[in-house]
Design a protein around this motif. Structure first.
Motif, PDB file in Angstrom:
ATOM      1  N   CYS A 272       0.819  -1.220   0.000  1.00  0.00           N
ATOM      2  CA  CYS A 272       0.000   0.000   0.000  1.00  0.00           C
ATOM      3  C   CYS A 272       0.849   1.266   0.000  1.00  0.00           C
ATOM      4  CB  CYS A 272      -0.937   0.001   1.203  1.00  0.00           C
ATOM      5  SG  CYS A 272      -2.175  -1.306   1.174  1.00  0.00           S
ATOM      6  N   PHE A 273       1.949   1.247   0.762  1.00  0.00           N
ATOM      7  CA  PHE A 273       2.783   2.447   0.885  1.00  0.00           C
ATOM      8  C   PHE A 273       3.886   2.514  -0.167  1.00  0.00           C
ATOM      9  CE2 PHE A 273       1.430   2.581   5.525  1.00  0.00           C
ATOM     10  CZ  PHE A 273       0.693   3.745   5.376  1.00  0.00           C
ATOM     11  N   TYR A 274       4.024   1.462  -0.969  1.00  0.00           N
ATOM     12  CA  TYR A 274       5.131   1.408  -1.913  1.00  0.00           C
ATOM     13  C   TYR A 274       5.205   2.631  -2.831  1.00  0.00           C
ATOM     14  CZ  TYR A 274       8.421  -0.384  -5.342  1.00  0.00           C
ATOM     15  OH  TYR A 274       9.501  -0.537  -6.155  1.00  0.00           O
ATOM     16  N   PRO A 275       4.054   3.124  -3.350  1.00  0.00           N
ATOM     17  CA  PRO A 275       4.148   4.296  -4.237  1.00  0.00           C
ATOM     18  C   PRO A 275       4.694   5.556  -3.555  1.00  0.00           C
ATOM     19  CG  PRO A 275       2.020   3.192  -4.494  1.00  0.00           C
ATOM     20  CD  PRO A 275       2.676   2.613  -3.282  1.00  0.00           C
ATOM     21  N   VAL A 276       4.582   5.623  -2.218  1.00  0.00           N
ATOM     22  CA  VAL A 276       5.013   6.843  -1.509  1.00  0.00           C
ATOM     23  C   VAL A 276       5.878   6.506  -0.291  1.00  0.00           C
ATOM     24  CG1 VAL A 276       3.085   8.312  -2.235  1.00  0.00           C
ATOM     25  CG2 VAL A 276       2.802   6.828  -0.244  1.00  0.00           C
ATOM     26  N   PHE A 277       6.605   5.369  -0.331  1.00  0.00           N
ATOM     27  CA  PHE A 277       7.225   4.920   0.915  1.00  0.00           C
ATOM     28  C   PHE A 277       8.416   5.761   1.353  1.00  0.00           C
ATOM     29  CE2 PHE A 277      10.167   2.179  -1.575  1.00  0.00           C
ATOM     30  CZ  PHE A 277      11.340   2.309  -0.832  1.00  0.00           C
ATOM     31  N   PHE A 278       8.894   6.695   0.540  1.00  0.00           N
ATOM     32  CA  PHE A 278       9.924   7.622   1.010  1.00  0.00           C
ATOM     33  C   PHE A 278       9.347   8.576   2.061  1.00  0.00           C
ATOM     34  CE2 PHE A 278      11.839   6.356  -3.051  1.00  0.00           C
ATOM     35  CZ  PHE A 278      13.129   6.059  -2.621  1.00  0.00           C
ATOM     36  N   HIS A 279       8.026   8.636   2.143  1.00  0.00           N
ATOM     37  CA  HIS A 279       7.382   9.589   3.060  1.00  0.00           C
ATOM     38  C   HIS A 279       6.609   8.892   4.181  1.00  0.00           C
ATOM     39  CE1 HIS A 279       8.488  12.350  -0.078  1.00  0.00           C
ATOM     40  NE2 HIS A 279       7.661  11.797  -0.930  1.00  0.00           N
ATOM     41  N   ILE A 280       6.914   7.613   4.437  1.00  0.00           N
ATOM     42  CA  ILE A 280       6.103   6.866   5.411  1.00  0.00           C
ATOM     43  C   ILE A 280       6.134   7.493   6.804  1.00  0.00           C
ATOM     44  CG2 ILE A 280       6.113   4.625   4.249  1.00  0.00           C
ATOM     45  CD1 ILE A 280       8.520   3.840   5.944  1.00  0.00           C
ATOM     46  N   GLN A 281       7.278   8.049   7.183  1.00  0.00           N
ATOM     47  CA  GLN A 281       7.369   8.618   8.529  1.00  0.00           C
ATOM     48  C   GLN A 281       6.514   9.878   8.646  1.00  0.00           C
ATOM     49  OE1 GLN A 281      11.402   8.794  10.109  1.00  0.00           O
ATOM     50  NE2 GLN A 281      10.831  10.670  11.188  1.00  0.00           N
ATOM     51  N   MET A 282       6.488  10.695   7.616  1.00  0.00           N
ATOM     52  CA  MET A 282       5.648  11.892   7.631  1.00  0.00           C
ATOM     53  C   MET A 282       4.169  11.495   7.638  1.00  0.00           C
ATOM     54  SD  MET A 282       5.478  15.095   4.966  1.00  0.00           S
ATOM     55  CE  MET A 282       4.886  14.100   3.609  1.00  0.00           C
ATOM     56  N   LEU A 283       3.820  10.460   6.865  1.00  0.00           N
ATOM     57  CA  LEU A 283       2.428  10.000   6.845  1.00  0.00           C
ATOM     58  C   LEU A 283       2.022   9.486   8.221  1.00  0.00           C
ATOM     59  CD1 LEU A 283       2.310   8.207   3.369  1.00  0.00           C
ATOM     60  CD2 LEU A 283       1.507  10.500   3.954  1.00  0.00           C
ATOM     61  N   TRP A 284       2.943   8.810   8.914  1.00  0.00           N
ATOM     62  CA  TRP A 284       2.659   8.350  10.282  1.00  0.00           C
ATOM     63  C   TRP A 284       2.339   9.537  11.181  1.00  0.00           C
ATOM     64  CZ3 TRP A 284       5.385   9.446  14.836  1.00  0.00           C
ATOM     65  CH2 TRP A 284       5.032   8.699  15.956  1.00  0.00           C
ATOM     66  N   GLU A 285       3.094  10.613  11.072  1.00  0.00           N
ATOM     67  CA  GLU A 285       2.829  11.810  11.887  1.00  0.00           C
ATOM     68  C   GLU A 285       1.454  12.403  11.560  1.00  0.00           C
ATOM     69  OE1 GLU A 285       5.685  14.943  12.172  1.00  0.00           O
ATOM     70  OE2 GLU A 285       7.401  13.601  12.444  1.00  0.00           O
ATOM     71  N   LYS A 404       5.591  20.286   7.651  1.00  0.00           N
ATOM     72  CA  LYS A 404       6.991  20.016   7.977  1.00  0.00           C
ATOM     73  C   LYS A 404       7.033  19.055   9.167  1.00  0.00           C
ATOM     74  CE  LYS A 404       8.851  24.410   6.317  1.00  0.00           C
ATOM     75  NZ  LYS A 404       9.597  25.654   6.656  1.00  0.00           N
ATOM     76  N   PRO A 405       7.557  17.836   8.957  1.00  0.00           N
ATOM     77  CA  PRO A 405       7.571  16.840  10.036  1.00  0.00           C
ATOM     78  C   PRO A 405       8.321  17.329  11.271  1.00  0.00           C
ATOM     79  CG  PRO A 405       8.117  15.827   7.927  1.00  0.00           C
ATOM     80  CD  PRO A 405       8.132  17.309   7.711  1.00  0.00           C
ATOM     81  N   TYR A 406       7.853  16.880  12.431  1.00  0.00           N
ATOM     82  CA  TYR A 406       8.524  17.219  13.695  1.00  0.00           C
ATOM     83  C   TYR A 406       9.807  16.408  13.874  1.00  0.00           C
ATOM     84  CZ  TYR A 406       4.359  19.776  15.244  1.00  0.00           C
ATOM     85  OH  TYR A 406       3.327  20.673  15.358  1.00  0.00           O
ATOM     86  N   LEU A 407       9.812  15.163  13.368  1.00  0.00           N
ATOM     87  CA  LEU A 407      10.949  14.273  13.586  1.00  0.00           C
ATOM     88  C   LEU A 407      11.844  14.219  12.353  1.00  0.00           C
ATOM     89  CD1 LEU A 407       9.125  11.278  15.344  1.00  0.00           C
ATOM     90  CD2 LEU A 407      10.127  13.347  16.372  1.00  0.00           C
ATOM     91  N   ASN A 408      13.129  14.013  12.591  1.00  0.00           N
ATOM     92  CA  ASN A 408      14.070  13.865  11.479  1.00  0.00           C
ATOM     93  C   ASN A 408      13.790  12.565  10.730  1.00  0.00           C
ATOM     94  OD1 ASN A 408      15.218  16.176  12.526  1.00  0.00           O
ATOM     95  ND2 ASN A 408      16.893  15.091  13.563  1.00  0.00           N
TER      96      ASN A 408
END
Length: 606
Positions: A272-285, A404-408
């Motif tokens: 599911c996240f493969y098309p955008v998985f470079f941004h998974i951490q931001m999506l989690w936030e 802008k994500p809070y975490l690095n």
């Protein structure tokens, strides 16, 4: 045709006359049942109290078949099979449109997806009370939905020159309060092909099979036969260790089992996240903070899977806002969710209609995905795109936001998944890696909150049997923030960044509100249980010797109230506590005059 259990779907929209004139659907009406108090996990007790079609209703509200009519468009064919009971299927217009892909999707062949829609308030039956009791041990994300229904769809579109439209188009839809996505999709793969070949008789046979199933009680391993196939599943409990899948081991006695499902609800996160998985951490936030998100996908299958993946990425924390795996312009909440007169609500929408590219372009966070292909080649590195660039249908896949994500950014998980693609690591292994990553990230975030909230609990020595249970101390944001200096997420997570800012934002979100309400309710019930246990340890006979008759009667009434509350709320008391309390009540009543004994022995009216 719609095959339906005893409850009613809540009112959704005003129905057109041609739909209102049709009979309401029902194959399995059941009268209300009276159940004894206490938990519903005992199978023998269940056998004794459940009537025909109650088991069907424990799994499904109804089964619908949605076809395409050249004059009406999508239509539910409905038949009432028991004139003695009216089971009006309301919200049919919403169900009709949600059961078909948008015309632009071009879904030829068979397609599976799911949707979710609001229901109105229903009269609470004793069957509902029974199911709520059995639902108590379910994990937060698998509890029965109170305000919404799920629709699980198997849609078939094939060329047929004999039809005026040139295509055969029909959907078989299971309507349920249970969020068992994987299970119901597996069930539809068995039922739908049979139905399209044999029509109504096989659906009636399937309903009869389902009505012989045990109820979906957490912790049980179930073998569920239907249409010549036996499915074996285990319903998870809230006591299972997070991140572990309780695989159902096949034994020699399982020679008749056709399908063993290791999970009833989890989707493939990596796919599911493969098309955008470079941004998974931001999506989690974004999901953690309850931000307004829209997923624009080419088909309902990709839309619904992506929305469900987003909701589950903060597990074991429950996503407490609204989410719609597949949303159309005909939905009754369309105006509410697309208005520009106020900020977008806290909701995740999955859409496929190109019209939404314009209607929702004011939303703060938009995920645009292309076709979900198996990970044969590596997705290209994508930057977060600016919202002003999302203008037309030709916009490229990506994440459009000014957030802008809070975490690095955690580069390690990206490299690990990239390496897996290059080495052709199995999809199941990639999915397990990503699920573990999200679990550890969420646990690192939530553990400091759990630790602080636990400190709000009064000491057990402060509980007196002759005073009201002590109150929880209030949650004070400033005090919580001070605890993060020494006992924050840095103890369990390698990620750096503005954790304090993330917590401040989270404390204003619906997810925190829902989580804290649940924890406060659990702790309040624990205090009530400890108070009840303290009462049971007292020598009540000696106590009443100093009481007047009026005071003794008052004590009996209060103890009866405590007993009723413990049974009603399923308080977590030690085994043997409630029988002990009943014995105390009985012994006190026996010290009173006969006339008062007769009055106090009468069961209290509800």
């Amino acid at each position: 045709m719609a095959l339906q259990g005893p409850e009613e779907l809540g009112e959704q929209v005003e129905e057109p006359e041609d739909l209102d004139d049709q009979d309401a659907s029902s194959i399995s009406p059941a009268e209300e049942i009276t159940l004894p108090p206490g938990p519903g996990g005992d199978e023998e007790t269940e056998e004794a109290v459940l009537l025909p079609w109650d088991r069907f209703s424990a799994w499904l509200h109804c089964i619908c078949v949605v076809g395409f009519d050249l004059e009406l468009g999508q239509a539910v064919e409905v038949r009432q099979n028991d004139p003695a009971r009216s089971c009006k299927l309301t919200g049919k217009t919403s169900i009709c449109y949600l059961s078909f892909p948008d015309s632009n999707s071009g879904c030829l062949g068979d397609t599976q997806f799911c949707f979710r829609f609001r229901q109105g308030s229903n009269k609470k039956s004793s069957l509902c009370s029974f199911l709520e009791t059995s639902d108590r041990d379910a994990p937060p994300c698998l509890k029965r939905e109170q305000g919404h229904y799920y629709g699980y769809v198997y849609f078939r579109q094939v060329r047929d020159k004999s039809l005026k439209r040139g295509y055969f188009q029909k959907s078989l839809v299971l309507i349920s309060k249970l969020p068992y996505v994987t299970f119901f999709h597996s069930l539809l793969k068995i039922m739908a092909p049979e139905y399209f070949e044999k029509q109504e008789p096989c659906l009636e046979a399937a309903c009869n099979d389902i009505d012989r199933w045990p109820t979906p009680h957490p912790g049980r391993i179930l073998t569920l036969p239907t249409m010549g196939v036996v499915i074996k599943v285990r319903i998870p409990t809230c006591y299972d260790k997070p991140g572990t899948s309780q695989l159902v081991q096949s034994a020699q006695s399982d020679s008749l089992v056709s399908i063993v499902l290791p999970t009833i609800h989890e989707v493939d996160l990596f796919r599911c996240f493969y098309p955008v998985f470079f941004h998974i951490q931001m999506l989690w936030e974004l999901v953690l903070l309850g931000e307004a998100l829209v997923v624009m996908a080419p088909s309902p299958a990709e839309s619904s899977d992506t929305v469900l993946a987003l909701v589950s990425c903060i597990s074991p924390l429950r996503y407490c806002s609204d989410f719609r795996p597949y949303f159309t312009i005909h939905d009754s909440e369309f105006k509410e969710y697309t208005t520009r007169t106020q900020a977008p609500p806290s909701v995740i929408l999955g859409v496929t209609n190109p019209f939404f590219a314009k209607t929702l372009q004011h939303w703060p966070h938009i995920i645009r995905i292309g076709d979900m292909k198996q990970a044969g080649e590596m997705a290209k590195q994508m930057k977060v795109k600016k919202l002003k660039n999302l203008k037309t249908l030709d916009s490229k896949p990506g994440v459009y936001t000014a957030y802008k994500p809070y975490l690095n950014k955690d580069e390690e998980i990206i490299k690990q998944l990239q390496k897996g693609v290059q080495q052709k690591r199995p999809s199941a292994a990639q999915n397990a890696i990503l699920r573990r990553y999200f679990l550890e990230l969420t646990q690192s975030f939530i553990i400091p909150l759990e630790r602080y909230v636990a400190s709000l609990m009064p000491l057990q020595k402060s509980i007196s049997p002759w005073k009201s249970p002590p109150q929880l101390r209030p949650f004070i944001q400033q005090d919580f923030m001070k605890t993060l200096e020494k006992a924050g997420p840095q103890l369990t997570s390698r990620l750096k960044g503005d954790w304090i800012g993330l917590y401040r934002h989270f404390l204003k979100s619906p997810n925190f509100d829902g989580w804290f309400r649940s924890r406060r309710r659990e702790m309040t019930q624990k205090l009530e249980a400890l108070h009840l246990e303290a009462l049971c340890e007292e020598d009540l006979q000696q106590r009443i010797q100093r009481h007047t008759e009026v005071e003794t009667v008052d004590l009996v009434l209060k103890l009866k109230d405590k007993l009723s509350q413990a049974e009603r709320e399923q308080l977590p008391v030690r085994p043997g506590t409630l029988p002990k309390l009943r014995a105390h009540i009985q012994s006190i009543i026996q010290t009173l005059p006969d006339d008062l004994q007769g009055i106090l022995h009468k069961p209290s009216t509800p």
